[in-house]
Design a protein around this motif. Structure first.
Motif, mmCIF file in Angstrom:
data_model
loop_
_atom_site.group_PDB
_atom_site.id
_atom_site.type_symbol
_atom_site.label_atom_id
_atom_site.label_comp_id
_atom_site.label_asym_id
_atom_site.label_seq_id
_atom_site.Cartn_x
_atom_site.Cartn_y
_atom_site.Cartn_z
ATOM 1 N N SER A 141 0.807 -1.222 0.000
ATOM 2 C CA SER A 141 0.000 0.000 0.000
ATOM 3 C C SER A 141 0.841 1.273 0.000
ATOM 4 O O SER A 141 0.360 2.341 -0.399
ATOM 5 C CB SER A 141 -0.927 0.015 1.220
ATOM 6 N N GLN A 142 2.103 1.195 0.432
ATOM 7 C CA GLN A 142 2.929 2.398 0.567
ATOM 8 C C GLN A 142 4.012 2.517 -0.512
ATOM 9 O O GLN A 142 4.895 3.359 -0.412
ATOM 10 C CB GLN A 142 3.599 2.397 1.949
ATOM 11 N N VAL A 143 3.974 1.666 -1.539
ATOM 12 C CA VAL A 143 5.043 1.689 -2.545
ATOM 13 C C VAL A 143 4.496 2.036 -3.923
ATOM 14 O O VAL A 143 3.290 1.970 -4.172
ATOM 15 C CB VAL A 143 5.771 0.324 -2.623
ATOM 16 N N THR A 144 5.403 2.401 -4.824
ATOM 17 C CA THR A 144 5.032 2.758 -6.189
ATOM 18 C C THR A 144 5.919 1.997 -7.173
ATOM 19 O O THR A 144 6.918 1.384 -6.784
ATOM 20 C CB THR A 144 5.204 4.269 -6.426
ATOM 21 N N ASP A 145 5.576 2.063 -8.448
ATOM 22 C CA ASP A 145 6.432 1.483 -9.485
ATOM 23 C C ASP A 145 7.639 2.384 -9.700
ATOM 24 O O ASP A 145 7.520 3.615 -9.726
ATOM 25 C CB ASP A 145 5.655 1.343 -10.802
ATOM 26 N N ALA B 238 18.324 -0.612 0.441
ATOM 27 C CA ALA B 238 17.311 -0.572 1.494
ATOM 28 C C ALA B 238 16.290 0.523 1.211
ATOM 29 O O ALA B 238 15.078 0.337 1.373
ATOM 30 C CB ALA B 238 17.980 -0.348 2.847
ATOM 31 N N GLU B 239 16.776 1.687 0.760
ATOM 32 C CA GLU B 239 15.867 2.791 0.424
ATOM 33 C C GLU B 239 15.001 2.429 -0.783
ATOM 34 O O GLU B 239 13.787 2.668 -0.786
ATOM 35 C CB GLU B 239 16.695 4.044 0.119
ATOM 36 N N TYR B 240 15.619 1.838 -1.777
ATOM 37 C CA TYR B 240 14.899 1.433 -2.982
ATOM 38 C C TYR B 240 13.841 0.380 -2.645
ATOM 39 O O TYR B 240 12.699 0.444 -3.099
ATOM 40 C CB TYR B 240 15.902 0.882 -3.998
ATOM 41 N N TYR B 241 14.238 -0.597 -1.827
ATOM 42 C CA TYR B 241 13.356 -1.698 -1.439
ATOM 43 C C TYR B 241 12.133 -1.179 -0.670
ATOM 44 O O TYR B 241 11.027 -1.715 -0.786
ATOM 45 C CB TYR B 241 14.148 -2.693 -0.584
ATOM 46 N N GLY B 242 12.356 -0.129 0.128
ATOM 47 C CA GLY B 242 11.267 0.389 0.948
ATOM 48 C C GLY B 242 10.281 1.265 0.204
ATOM 49 O O GLY B 242 9.169 1.505 0.694
#
Length: 547
Positions: free
Chosen positions: A418-422, A468-472
């Protein structure tokens, strides 16, 4: 989408499929395969399987050779357990219909000799033993009604009590996995989970491993709370085919066992300068010798010559190598093969006991993912498939007993997106992957220094922060999952290498060129680790333990 099984096996190589075939037929099993069922390192294993069958051989000789090649870091319990169960494992394969090569009279199995072995004890199916074993196991698995095969799935992370915020004993409850075909993340709950994902050769620029070997199981186990051991011992196979069209093609050690000679470009042999066993020295010695000559002369490869043997002998014993090389314009009955070392085998991994149990309840690890204590500081040739078979059978026996006492799998929460984008910057993943593999090859390769390792540690820390930033922030992709795992594995390798203040086996460091008098395991402990009593045989005052 959610799934419930008794046993979830992540990985479909010889270890994972052997375990599946030994589980009770009433057990509901899922086998997750990252690509097709057969694709993996097992399929490409050429040499064979170590077993003392000749009357001049014995289990004691096999044990002695293994410990010697492992430079005294092997756990004798694990070595003895493996070797003493070798014949029954081989007989099981034969009973499944696998045809091994026989001698000229067809009365006995043909046994070859490879590096580190004092006798001929490698049973094989020509030069494609892994293919013979893996394809037969896959065929048998497909016939089992209680086994569901899920191809093109890559596991993301294990689901544990701690991950769900529960206190007390940390247990494995299942896993999240990406359905690569449909692009969705699915939830798998299981009474028992088995990590059988293979090794991590793709952390290096040059490797004999197929693309699927990205250290997934080791990384997932570490993140879930499992200790890992001896990750500094990465075996570089001395002889991979050097050709722009020959990606990851291995030239089996059996070719040297049958008289193949390593030569410089001018035709001079050189192994006698490095070890009295010449071409049959253990792999770490041969790989370093080739690496030394390449750097000394500024050459891209050395030659491996078997052309002095009769052509008929070569056709019979090495049909696949002959065909592959001929397709590339190299007739090995007439000319030598250009070869280079390449990352081949991860001797360390998730710590297990003799039943494949890890530090987490209900979680097992087998095959190259695990560190059983068998290989020590250097794996002896053809002990890898043997380890897969023996420990898969042992783990299956334990699971068959334990699963009766294990409650049904819990209902687990779905993956939250719910908190991520493409992402619009997939190129970052590709660039990071390339950077990682190059600095691991340059700084954490066959010959190491403290300075190079420190440089690698600095680089991997920066990469870990970026990932880690990208994954989140972005939706999960196959490449991101693999890169995330490779960065974890790279960090474990570097940490372990920096901790070892000696040169032993596969870890050769110029700052500490001598071997210490006491052999010590390097054990890494993840944050918030809770001790487990099942692996007491790993505990020792002489071990180097890092947190």
């Amino acid at each position: 989408m959610s799934h419930n099984y008794d046993v979830l096996i992540i990985g479909s190589g010889s270890a994972g499929l052997t375990l599946a075939l030994h589980l009770d037929s009433k057990t509901k099993i899922a086998v997750l395969s990252k690509r097709t069922l057969e694709e993996g390192a097992s399929l490409y294993a050429q040499g064979g399987i170590s077993v003392a069958l000749d009357k001049s051989d014995s289990t004691e000789f096999h044990i002695e050779d293994t410990i010697r090649v492992g430079t005294d870091l092997c756990h004798e319990k694990a070595v003895r357990f493996t070797v003493e169960h070798a014949k029954e494992a081989i007989n099981w394969l034969i009973n499944q219909g696998i045809t091994f090569t026989r001698d000229k009279n067809k009365l006995h199995y043909h046994l070859t000799q490879e590096g580190g072995h004092s006798r001929r004890r490698v049973i094989h199916a020509a030069d494609a033993t892994g293919w013979a074993v893996e394809t037969k196991l896959a065929q048998l698995t497909k016939r089992k009604a209680n086994i569901q095969i899920l191809e093109n799935y890559i596991a993301i992370d294990l689901i544990t009590h701690h991950k769900l915020g529960k206190r007390g004993n940390n247990q494995c409850l299942g896993a999240y996995a990406l359905n690569r075909t449909q692009g969705r993340i699915e939830t798998f709950s299981a009474r028992c989970v088995v990590l059988a994902t293979g090794g991590s050769g793709k952390v290096y620029l040059y490797t004999s491993n197929p693309d699927v070997c990205t250290g997934d199981g080791i990384a997932m186990g570490w993140r879930a709370g499992c200790r890992v051991a001896n990750m500094e011992f990465i075996q570089f196979h001395p002889t991979c085919l050097y050709h722009p069209l020959a990606k990851s093609f291995l030239i089996t050690e059996a070719l040297r066992g049958e008289g193949g000679r390593l030569l410089l470009p001018n035709g001079d042999p050189f192994m006698h300068h490095f070890d009295p066993r010449n071409e049959l020295a253990p792999r770490d010695i041969v790989a370093r010798a080739i690496d030394h000559q390449m750097k000394r002369l500024g050459i891209d490869y050395v030659h491996l010559n078997i052309s002095h043997k009769p052509a008929e002998f070569i056709y019979q014993h090495f049909p696949n190598i002959y065909a592959k090389c001929l397709k590339l314009g190299i007739d090995i009955t007439q000319e030598p093969i250009p070869v280079v070392p390449a990352a081949h085998y991860t001797c360390g991994g998730i710590i297990t006991d003799l039943q494949g149990r890890t530090d987490l309840s209900n979680l097992y690890a087998i095959g190259e993912t695990a560190c059983t204590g068998l290989h020590g500081a250097n794996r002896m040739a053809s002990n890898s498939l043997l380890e897969c078979l023996v420990f898969a059978r042992a783990a299956a026996k334990d699971i068959n007993q334990q699963i009766k006492k294990t409650p049904p799998p819990e209902s687990l929460p779905p993956w939250d997106e719910s908190q991520v984008t493409d992402s619009e910057e997939e190129v970052i993943v590709a660039h990071n992957w390339d950077e990682l593999r190059r600095f691991m090859w340059d700084y954490v390769g066959i010959v190491r220094t403290v300075k190079r390792l420190q440089r690698a540690k600095h680089r991997v820390d920066l990469l870990a922060q970026e990932i880690a930033e990208y994954y989140g922030n972005f939706r999960i992709t196959n490449d991101l999952i693999e890169l995330r795992n490779l960065v974890v594995v790279a960090d474990l390798i570097i940490q372990s290498a920096l901790a070892r203040k000696e040169s032993r086996g596969l870890h050769y460091i110029l700052d500490y060129p001598h071997k210490n008098s006491i052999a010590q395991d390097t054990i890494l402990v993840p944050p918030k680790y809770e001790s487990s009593s099942i692996n007491d045989y790993w505990e020792s005052d002489s071990n180097t333990t890092l947190t």
